[in-house]
Design a protein around this motif. Structure first.
Motif, PDB file in Angstrom:
ATOM      1  N   ALA A 180       1.643 -45.676  -6.387  1.00  0.00           N
ATOM      2  CA  ALA A 180       0.478 -44.307  -6.195  1.00  0.00           C
ATOM      3  C   ALA A 180       0.907 -43.061  -6.981  1.00  0.00           C
ATOM      4  O   ALA A 180       0.186 -42.645  -7.756  1.00  0.00           O
ATOM      5  N   ALA A 181       1.631 -42.598  -6.307  1.00  0.00           N
ATOM      6  CA  ALA A 181       2.126 -41.295  -6.489  1.00  0.00           C
ATOM      7  C   ALA A 181       2.513 -41.400  -8.264  1.00  0.00           C
ATOM      8  O   ALA A 181       2.428 -40.837  -9.354  1.00  0.00           O
ATOM      9  N   ASP A 182       3.265 -42.017  -8.584  1.00  0.00           N
ATOM     10  CA  ASP A 182       4.051 -42.542  -9.727  1.00  0.00           C
ATOM     11  C   ASP A 182       3.554 -43.213 -11.003  1.00  0.00           C
ATOM     12  O   ASP A 182       3.118 -42.416 -12.071  1.00  0.00           O
ATOM     13  N   ALA A 183       2.463 -43.714 -11.389  1.00  0.00           N
ATOM     14  CA  ALA A 183       1.640 -44.133 -11.827  1.00  0.00           C
ATOM     15  C   ALA A 183      -0.110 -44.528 -11.077  1.00  0.00           C
ATOM     16  O   ALA A 183      -0.494 -45.944 -10.534  1.00  0.00           O
ATOM     17  N   PRO A 184      -0.932 -42.913 -10.985  1.00  0.00           N
ATOM     18  CA  PRO A 184      -1.712 -43.386 -10.657  1.00  0.00           C
ATOM     19  C   PRO A 184      -3.434 -44.472 -10.867  1.00  0.00           C
ATOM     20  O   PRO A 184      -3.860 -44.982  -9.988  1.00  0.00           O
ATOM     21  N   ASP A 185      -3.010 -44.618 -12.102  1.00  0.00           N
ATOM     22  CA  ASP A 185      -3.317 -45.771 -13.045  1.00  0.00           C
ATOM     23  C   ASP A 185      -3.115 -47.107 -13.054  1.00  0.00           C
ATOM     24  O   ASP A 185      -4.383 -47.419 -13.339  1.00  0.00           O
ATOM     25  N   SER A 186      -2.020 -47.719 -12.782  1.00  0.00           N
ATOM     26  CA  SER A 186      -1.862 -48.754 -13.203  1.00  0.00           C
ATOM     27  C   SER A 186      -2.112 -49.063 -11.088  1.00  0.00           C
ATOM     28  O   SER A 186      -1.676 -50.396 -10.698  1.00  0.00           O
ATOM     29  N   ALA A 187      -2.203 -48.360 -10.053  1.00  0.00           N
ATOM     30  CA  ALA A 187      -2.132 -48.333  -8.763  1.00  0.00           C
ATOM     31  C   ALA A 187      -2.931 -49.621  -8.882  1.00  0.00           C
ATOM     32  O   ALA A 187      -4.393 -49.331  -9.609  1.00  0.00           O
ATOM     33  N   PRO A 188      -2.863 -50.513  -7.847  1.00  0.00           N
ATOM     34  CA  PRO A 188      -4.238 -51.453  -7.315  1.00  0.00           C
ATOM     35  C   PRO A 188      -5.352 -50.561  -6.623  1.00  0.00           C
ATOM     36  O   PRO A 188      -5.623 -49.503  -6.197  1.00  0.00           O
ATOM     37  N   GLU A 189      -6.514 -51.393  -7.563  1.00  0.00           N
ATOM     38  CA  GLU A 189      -7.355 -50.567  -6.672  1.00  0.00           C
ATOM     39  C   GLU A 189      -8.123 -51.096  -5.496  1.00  0.00           C
ATOM     40  O   GLU A 189      -7.566 -51.769  -4.823  1.00  0.00           O
TER      41      GLU A 189
END
Length: 607
Positions: A180-189
């Motif tokens: 979530a911290a590294d890639a917020p846009d790709s984190a699971p919904e």
């Protein structure tokens, strides 16, 4: 940081963040580049001073875009609003979500409060710290409750930029929090909000009936399931008729104070001073509380409709929705709901063609538990530190901007819809004579099915815990959150009503029910409660400012010893607790000793 206008200048990005909110400056008085004509007189000062209430949104704009608030950015915002830098600095440093020191663009908030602590927050924090070192470009901040207690342990990642990006990991593993911290846009919904409502879809639900059933983004779906029926009946009854229905229903505030809602509305409506204001307190920050979040995420149009009815009844034409800064999904859904309602004529200059003007603006909090207190909330909206005001005068006389103001939380307002659709007598028949209607409970901790439950007032604590699937080895139940009190496993027949919990020597509060089994170390839990109040005290009054520190110090000393060795510190705790309860300005200091006292007296925590 100097507390006066210094030589530091904002960067182009910082200037753009402020100007996107306030518009370009008209003159050098507001920070524009000087011209010869501009030097002859000062223009815009009075108008700028009238916008002091935009200080908090301005701080959000900078923090969201840059990740922290520099001296140059703060100075530019101060010039735009004609706010003394010392005062703006005091506001910026009041909130936990802001920083006036350089930090990475990405901040990972890890909850370490009660439910998350019981679910392994310390192991999560240690694992994340090992994975994200000082050169990772991520700042890890351990903090208080994120309002995701049904999915503990919880993490919230915020990445500054245009636009700001957020990601939630709950229940969080080390891998999910780091992702979530590294890639917020790709984190699971996030999972559907209905997963927080174990009763979702069942017949007979009054407040939660639409959660998980309707599309929270669709105004048409909301209307197909009874939406805006209550507002049409409100227009048929007239303002006085609406207040009479609310009064006859017996509705009382669901935030913990249990003040009669009809009396509050009537007192505001009868004030000759205008304009009147309506404030929805959606800043639920009590550890263990998340019911308002579920309502806003799962049924946002219900809150918009309820606020419109409350404004109509009390003579307010502007509604202020003060939302927790840690609720990004609720923010998105409410912004969409308000925009749709405005576009379709359910908000604006002529609501439903009835000649009544009403609109809603959202103001985001920034991480301050004390802003749940109504007058602290008013100060926060107005652009000041969120410190409580002395009463009287009461908000119904002089509240927001010094005008008559009615303030209710989300659950209280949403209760107005069934009152108007089913009628006051039918609503009052639910529950008990002293506590009418349905009540939402936030159940978390050592249960199989944590979440928000709806039961009529009068159900027992045991019935609620059986619904949630309480686990074996129950040690204690905390009612009312950190400001509440503990009860023993042999006291589960306590009726969940305001009067029933008072008779049992505890409190219902806002509806927090946290179960703890034998695996949870009680002394560490009490110490965390003391840390929470010490961190969240605004520091305005001496009993709370000093008392919360002394309480934490005493609990740290006795955490390592019990029995006679702790007797002196326990006596000191009682003295401190009485002083805070008797002399603190607001409810934070007055209740900071409650949970500790109940653990000592009812649970024998240190014997």
């Amino acid at each position: 940081m100097d507390l006066h206008f210094g030589d530091s200048l904002p960067t182009d990005e910082e200037r753009a963040a402020v100007d996107a909110l306030l518009g370009p400056p008209d003159s050098s008085w507001e920070g524009a580049d000087r011209s010869d004509a501009d030097l002859r007189w000062a223009r815009g000062g009075r108008r700028a001073r009238d916008r002091r209430d935009l200080l908090l949104p301005g701080l959000h704009a900078i923090n969201d875009r840059i990740g922290w608030i520099s001296e140059g950015a703060l100075g530019h915002l101060c010039r735009r609003l004609t706010v003394p830098p010392a005062e703006a600095y005091g506001v910026a440093t009041f909130y936990a979500m802001f920083s006036v020191r350089p930090r990475p663009a990405t901040v990972l908030h890890l909850c370490t409060d009660l439910a998350c602590a019981a679910a392994g927050a310390s192991e999560l924090c240690a694992g994340v710290a090992a994975r994200l070192g000082p050169d990772s470009g991520v700042q890890v901040e351990r903090g208080p409750c994120l309002g995701l207690c049904e999915r503990a342990p919880a993490a919230l990642a915020v990445r500054a930029g245009d636009p700001v990006r957020t990601a939630v990991a709950a229940p969080a593993t080390v891998e999910e929090a780091v992702r979530a911290a590294d890639a917020p846009d790709s984190a699971p919904e996030e999972p559907p909000v209905a997963t927080a409502v174990p009763q979702a879809g069942r017949e007979g639900l009054v407040l939660l009936g639409r959660v998980g059933v309707v599309d929270p983004a669709s105004l048409d779906d909301y209307r197909a399931h009874g939406g805006y029926t209550a507002l049409r009946r409100a227009f048929a009854l007239g303002p006085a008729g609406v207040i009479r229905e609310v009064t006859d229903s017996g509705l009382v505030g669901r935030g913990g104070a249990a003040f009669p809602t009809g009396r509050k509305w009537q007192a505001t409506a009868s004030q000759p001073d205008h304009p009147h204001h309506l404030v929805c307190n959606a800043d639920e920050s009590e550890p263990g509380t998340f019911k308002d979040r579920v309502l806003m995420e799962g049924d946002p149009y219900a809150l918009v409709e309820a606020m419109t009815i409350a404004g109509y009844a009390t003579g307010a034409h502007q509604g202020h929705l003060y939302l927790r800064g840690e609720y990004p999904r609720a923010l998105r859904r409410l912004e969409h709901a308000i925009a749709q309602a405005r576009a379709r004529g359910f908000l604006g200059d002529d609501v439903l063609g009835r000649g009544y003007a009403f609109d809603i603006e959202i103001r985001r909090g920034a991480g301050a538990y004390i802003c749940g207190e109504e007058t602290a909330l008013f100060n926060s909206i107005e652009g000041y530190r969120g410190e409580p005001r002395s009463k009287p005068p009461f908000p119904v006389e002089k509240g927001l901007f010094g005008k008559p103001t009615v303030e209710n939380n989300v659950e209280t307002l949403v209760n107005v819809l069934p009152i108007l659709t089913m009628g006051a007598p039918a609503y009052a028949a639910i529950g008990t004579e002293g506590s009418t209607g349905p009540k939402l409970y936030c159940v978390s901790g050592s249960v199989a099915r944590p979440g928000v439950y709806e039961l009529p007032f009068g159900a027992t604590l045991g019935e609620l815990l059986r619904l949630a699937g309480v686990r074996d080895g129950l040690r204690a139940v905390l009612l009312g959150g950190a400001a509440g009190g503990f009860v023993r496993p042999d006291e589960l027949d306590i009726p969940l009503t305001f009067e029933g919990t008072r008779e049992a020597g505890t409190t219902l509060g806002s509806g927090v029910v946290m179960a703890f089994d034998d695996s949870v170390p009680l002394p560490r839990l009490l110490l965390r409660i003391a840390e929470f109040f010490r961190e969240e005290s605004c520091g305005q009054c001496v009993p709370c400012r000093v008392g919360t520190v002394r309480q934490e110090e005493a609990l740290r000393r006795i955490a390592e010893r019990t029995g006679a060795a702790a007797a002196g510190d326990i006596a000191l705790l009682r003295e401190i607790g009485r002083a805070m309860r008797d002399a603190s300005i607001c409810g934070l200091g007055q209740t900071a000793w409650n949970a500790v006292e109940s653990a000592i007296d009812r649970l024998g925590a240190y014997t």
